[in-house]
Enzyme design. Sequence first.
Site, PDB file in Angstrom:
ATOM      1  N   ARG A  80       0.832  -1.207   0.000  1.00  0.00           N
ATOM      2  CA  ARG A  80       0.000   0.000   0.000  1.00  0.00           C
ATOM      3  C   ARG A  80       0.866   1.256   0.000  1.00  0.00           C
ATOM      4  O   ARG A  80       0.532   2.252  -0.643  1.00  0.00           O
ATOM      5  CB  ARG A  80      -0.952  -0.001   1.192  1.00  0.00           C
ATOM      6  CG  ARG A  80      -2.007   1.075   1.072  1.00  0.00           C
ATOM      7  CD  ARG A  80      -3.089   0.948   2.107  1.00  0.00           C
ATOM      8  NE  ARG A  80      -2.568   1.123   3.458  1.00  0.00           N
ATOM      9  CZ  ARG A  80      -3.261   0.845   4.563  1.00  0.00           C
ATOM     10  NH1 ARG A  80      -4.490   0.364   4.481  1.00  0.00           N
ATOM     11  NH2 ARG A  80      -2.726   1.036   5.749  1.00  0.00           N
ATOM     12  N   LYS A 183      -2.798   6.662   1.214  1.00  0.00           N
ATOM     13  CA  LYS A 183      -2.589   7.149   2.582  1.00  0.00           C
ATOM     14  C   LYS A 183      -1.627   8.331   2.575  1.00  0.00           C
ATOM     15  O   LYS A 183      -0.452   8.186   2.914  1.00  0.00           O
ATOM     16  CB  LYS A 183      -2.056   5.989   3.429  1.00  0.00           C
ATOM     17  CG  LYS A 183      -2.514   6.034   4.869  1.00  0.00           C
ATOM     18  CD  LYS A 183      -2.244   4.710   5.562  1.00  0.00           C
ATOM     19  CE  LYS A 183      -2.605   4.781   7.025  1.00  0.00           C
ATOM     20  NZ  LYS A 183      -4.057   4.744   7.269  1.00  0.00           N
ATOM     21  N   GLU A 219     -16.011   7.071   3.745  1.00  0.00           N
ATOM     22  CA  GLU A 219     -15.068   6.759   4.824  1.00  0.00           C
ATOM     23  C   GLU A 219     -15.605   7.241   6.167  1.00  0.00           C
ATOM     24  O   GLU A 219     -16.395   8.179   6.231  1.00  0.00           O
ATOM     25  CB  GLU A 219     -13.756   7.481   4.520  1.00  0.00           C
ATOM     26  CG  GLU A 219     -12.574   7.045   5.333  1.00  0.00           C
ATOM     27  CD  GLU A 219     -11.814   5.891   4.703  1.00  0.00           C
ATOM     28  OE1 GLU A 219     -11.756   4.836   5.333  1.00  0.00           O
ATOM     29  OE2 GLU A 219     -11.292   6.049   3.603  1.00  0.00           O
TER      30      GLU A 219
HETATM   31  C1  LIG Z   1      -5.132   3.983   7.465  1.00  0.00           C
HETATM   32  C2  LIG Z   1      -6.542   4.295   7.176  1.00  0.00           C
HETATM   33  C3  LIG Z   1      -7.571   3.360   7.378  1.00  0.00           C
HETATM   34  C4  LIG Z   1      -7.341   2.010   8.004  1.00  0.00           C
HETATM   35  O1  LIG Z   1      -6.528   1.174   7.266  1.00  0.00           O
HETATM   36  P1  LIG Z   1      -5.870  -0.086   7.961  1.00  0.00           P
HETATM   37  O2  LIG Z   1      -5.013  -0.684   6.917  1.00  0.00           O
HETATM   38  O3  LIG Z   1      -6.954  -0.985   8.368  1.00  0.00           O
HETATM   39  O4  LIG Z   1      -5.113   0.432   9.130  1.00  0.00           O
HETATM   40  C5  LIG Z   1      -8.858   3.707   7.014  1.00  0.00           C
HETATM   41  N1  LIG Z   1      -9.135   4.910   6.504  1.00  0.00           N
HETATM   42  C6  LIG Z   1      -8.185   5.848   6.309  1.00  0.00           C
HETATM   43  C7  LIG Z   1      -8.566   7.159   5.750  1.00  0.00           C
HETATM   44  C8  LIG Z   1      -6.859   5.566   6.634  1.00  0.00           C
HETATM   45  O5  LIG Z   1      -5.918   6.493   6.437  1.00  0.00           O
END
Ligand SMILES: *Cc1c(COP(=O)(O)O)cnc(C)c1O
Length: 340
Positions: A80, A183, A219
Amino acid sequence: MESINWSDLSFSYMKTDYNVRCYYRDGKWGELEVSSSEYVPIHMAATCLHYGQEAFEGLKAFRGVDGKVRIFRLDENAKRMQSSANCVLMAPVPEELFKQAVLKVVKLNERFIPPYGTGASLYIRPLLVGTGARVGVNPADEYMFLIFVTPVGPYFKAGFKPTNVAIMRGFDRAAPLGTGHVKVGGNYAASLRSGALAHENNYSAVLYLDAKEKKYLDECGPANFFLIKGNKYVTPASGSILPSITNKSIMQIAESLGLEVERRRIAVEELANFDEAGECGTAAVISPVGRIDDFDNPGVSYVFSHDGQPGKVCEKLYKTLRGIQYGEIEDKFGWNTILD
Ligand SMILES: *Cc1c(COP(=O)(O)O)cnc(C)c1O
């Protein structure tokens, strides 16, 4: 070392002994370095500072029931971070370098991994930033990859208890064709104002709607969102949702427990048809949602918990996920990397 009250940890920064760093210069990644400084010297024209050319990750290491240290889904986080890097034109961190760096920094800070039974874990925060100097809007030619770790307790103080969230129609965190699916820090900057308003009103998070039509669930703050109806696990499909590794894991767990899994667009009004709701992510783990208020339409609410307790399905999913992470349940999916 001052003694740490492991059971009392919150989700906040605590200094540990070491962090690891690696620099991308002249078109290639250098050697992994170990540092005990909490600071990074950086050029004042670095692209990360001005243009948000950066990405991060979040994963955890757990001290298991057998005393072994397990890192959850390391390879997924490595992949990722590459997709985030590619999206904002940064040099991607090779998967092997990412894994090696995580293992190294966890090992170096082993004394900060909370003991089994405290409910705490070691949060691992990889960071990739553009460090090259630019004034015009262009990608940098130099990058820094850094990982620090910090011991953390539950993201929500109350632990595994329902919290309330709010739909806020006056805000978006990401655009449909923007960067919501990766991210990067910019998404978080965009969410601060709505998040603060939510917190002021005693909500744990904002449940965003799709930015284009304001019709579908998206989200949930810094977490993914899901709903349960009978034997069905339903989570929103959207191009602006960050693909949560926790959510992906829960979907596999749900299927293995005989639940039906659906990933599709979910209209806001459908909230009324579900039995349980929850948020999920590395930090939030699985956090049940008690009630959802439509903030701009006073009186419009969707209630999922009437007695302040989590729903049965949420609880089963939570216990299974935690059980795998703490080595109590067989890791038949092969998700854990055990530290040697
Ligand atoms: C990091 C994140 C998540 C959760 O992702 P995981 O891989 O489960 O930790 C969900 N939403 C957003 C906006 C994020 O930045």
